[in-house]
Design a protein around this motif. Sequence first.
Motif, PDB file in Angstrom:
ATOM      1  N   THR A 325       0.843  -1.206   0.000  1.00 22.13           N
ATOM      2  CA  THR A 325       0.000   0.000   0.000  1.00 22.13           C
ATOM      3  C   THR A 325       0.878   1.256   0.000  1.00 22.13           C
ATOM      4  OG1 THR A 325      -1.668  -1.215   1.252  1.00 22.13           O
ATOM      5  CG2 THR A 325      -1.930   1.181   1.151  1.00 22.13           C
ATOM      6  N   ASN A 328       2.134   1.520  -3.641  1.00 28.60           N
ATOM      7  CA  ASN A 328       1.157   1.795  -4.697  1.00 28.60           C
ATOM      8  C   ASN A 328       0.394   3.097  -4.475  1.00 28.60           C
ATOM      9  OD1 ASN A 328       1.852  -0.576  -6.035  1.00 28.60           O
ATOM     10  ND2 ASN A 328       0.505  -1.773  -4.713  1.00 28.60           N
ATOM     11  N   ARG A 329       0.103   3.406  -3.225  1.00 30.13           N
ATOM     12  CA  ARG A 329      -0.687   4.610  -2.979  1.00 30.13           C
ATOM     13  C   ARG A 329       0.189   5.833  -2.764  1.00 30.13           C
ATOM     14  NH1 ARG A 329      -4.304   4.404   2.115  1.00 30.13           N
ATOM     15  NH2 ARG A 329      -5.190   2.584   1.069  1.00 30.13           N
ATOM     16  N   TYR A 330       1.313   5.629  -2.096  1.00 31.32           N
ATOM     17  CA  TYR A 330       2.147   6.793  -1.736  1.00 31.32           C
ATOM     18  C   TYR A 330       3.469   6.858  -2.498  1.00 31.32           C
ATOM     19  CZ  TYR A 330      -1.046   7.125   2.230  1.00 31.32           C
ATOM     20  OH  TYR A 330      -2.164   7.239   3.022  1.00 31.32           O
ATOM     21  N   ASN A 331       3.722   5.887  -3.388  1.00 31.47           N
ATOM     22  CA  ASN A 331       5.012   5.836  -4.077  1.00 31.47           C
ATOM     23  C   ASN A 331       6.177   5.805  -3.092  1.00 31.47           C
ATOM     24  OD1 ASN A 331       4.829   5.704  -7.001  1.00 31.47           O
ATOM     25  ND2 ASN A 331       3.683   7.629  -6.825  1.00 31.47           N
ATOM     26  N   VAL A 370      -1.781   3.942   6.878  1.00 30.34           N
ATOM     27  CA  VAL A 370      -1.935   2.552   6.429  1.00 30.34           C
ATOM     28  C   VAL A 370      -2.153   1.620   7.628  1.00 30.34           C
ATOM     29  CG1 VAL A 370      -0.791   0.659   5.213  1.00 30.34           C
ATOM     30  CG2 VAL A 370      -0.582   2.984   4.345  1.00 30.34           C
ATOM     31  N   GLU A 373      -5.686   1.966   8.899  1.00 30.29           N
ATOM     32  CA  GLU A 373      -6.623   1.231   8.047  1.00 30.29           C
ATOM     33  C   GLU A 373      -6.701  -0.251   8.436  1.00 30.29           C
ATOM     34  OE1 GLU A 373      -6.951   2.959   3.629  1.00 30.29           O
ATOM     35  OE2 GLU A 373      -5.511   1.363   3.901  1.00 30.29           O
TER      36      GLU A 373
END
Length: 396
Positions: A325, A328-331, A370, A373
């Motif tokens: 995550t 993919n979401r935050y590079n 993350v 979540e």
Amino acid sequence: MTVKSFHPPVRTLMGPGPSDVHPRILEAMARPTIGHLDPLFVGMMDEMKALLQYAFKTQNELTLPVSAPGSAGMETCFVNLVEPGDKVIVCINGVFGGRMKENVERCGATPIIVEDAWGMPVDPQKVEDALKANPDTKIVAFVQAETSTGAYSDVETISKLAHAKGALIIVDAVTSLGGSPLKVDEWEVDAIYSGSQKCLSCTPGLSPVSFSTRAVETIKNRKTKAQSWFLDLSLVMNYWGGGTKRAYHHTAPINALYGLHEALVMLQEEGLEKSWQRHTDLHLALRAGFEAMGLGYLVPEAARLPQLNSVTVPEGVDEAAVRSTLLNRYNLEIGAGLGALAGKVWRFGLMGASATPKNVLFCLSALEAVLDEQNAPIARGVALDAAQKVLIAKGY
Ligand SMILES: *Cc1c(COP(=O)(O)O)cnc(C)c1O
């Protein structure tokens, strides 16, 4: 199928390496390629040697970048200094010590293993005991900064123990160079190798090495040829030996060397000691954030590397999902645990150009989101504040 140009995304690299490459370095690497025997290129190489001597804190003549990654620097040290039948003490406290053992065996020599738990530094007492039990030891080899765990070992102490028994030392400084105190001459290191892509923040693929006069004498007195033609320093020296009479050995990776030159210029501009300090300061800020969240470290405080933070994965958290995550979401790239530590720790790198206040805050903020979540058992809303307090106290 028509293949198009490859355009990688811009990531933030906070794993065990490579680290973020500064735009100045990428720009330097895009400059025109010239011949590897061009007088102007040779002049650049002379500067490179002086810059590497600065980074290693050494006057060693035999200081150069091997044209291959850190693993080749490791192999350069072993194939040149170790001969069949030699005895080599290898300290293993993580992945890279294990590779040193492989190197010794492939040189036809006998490794004497000094083992410490993953996450612990090399225990000098064990080294001393091994030297006593094996008075014919030729070399003691160990890793200063174990990237697989984040443990820092004491080069100066182990160096003294080895030299007192007439043994040389080989030191892995792949992750330490530029990020942690390292004094090759003062600590009388005989052979040392590093990598371009960790705290020097260059692209991967080059391995700075340096050899003391004692090590050079040992290489000159070899009874057998080095097992590797490519890494045989007696041949490489004809090219890197300095002066105008450089002979062709292999084609130097010209543009990669422009990059390393720029990286070392940047290190000199910042100042070596200032760079060590920056790594420590930012580590303390990151750590304050982790600890405020309730996350713990693998390595005991006294042996913690600033540039590699191994943090224990909290109970019930899917550690691989956290990493993917973040990517993919935050590079944001962080590292997984290796070997026995797989699934148990994350490895957060703070190396070179990645070691910035911005990255510390970004990393803590993304990680907290993350973990939240995943309903992880962490304290929320306190990490950034804790890190900011340290940054402000340190003057950032
Ligand atoms: C990364 C690393 C290496 C290997 O370097 P490569 O450039 O990947 O070949 C060796 N030792 C240590 C401690 C490292 O962190």
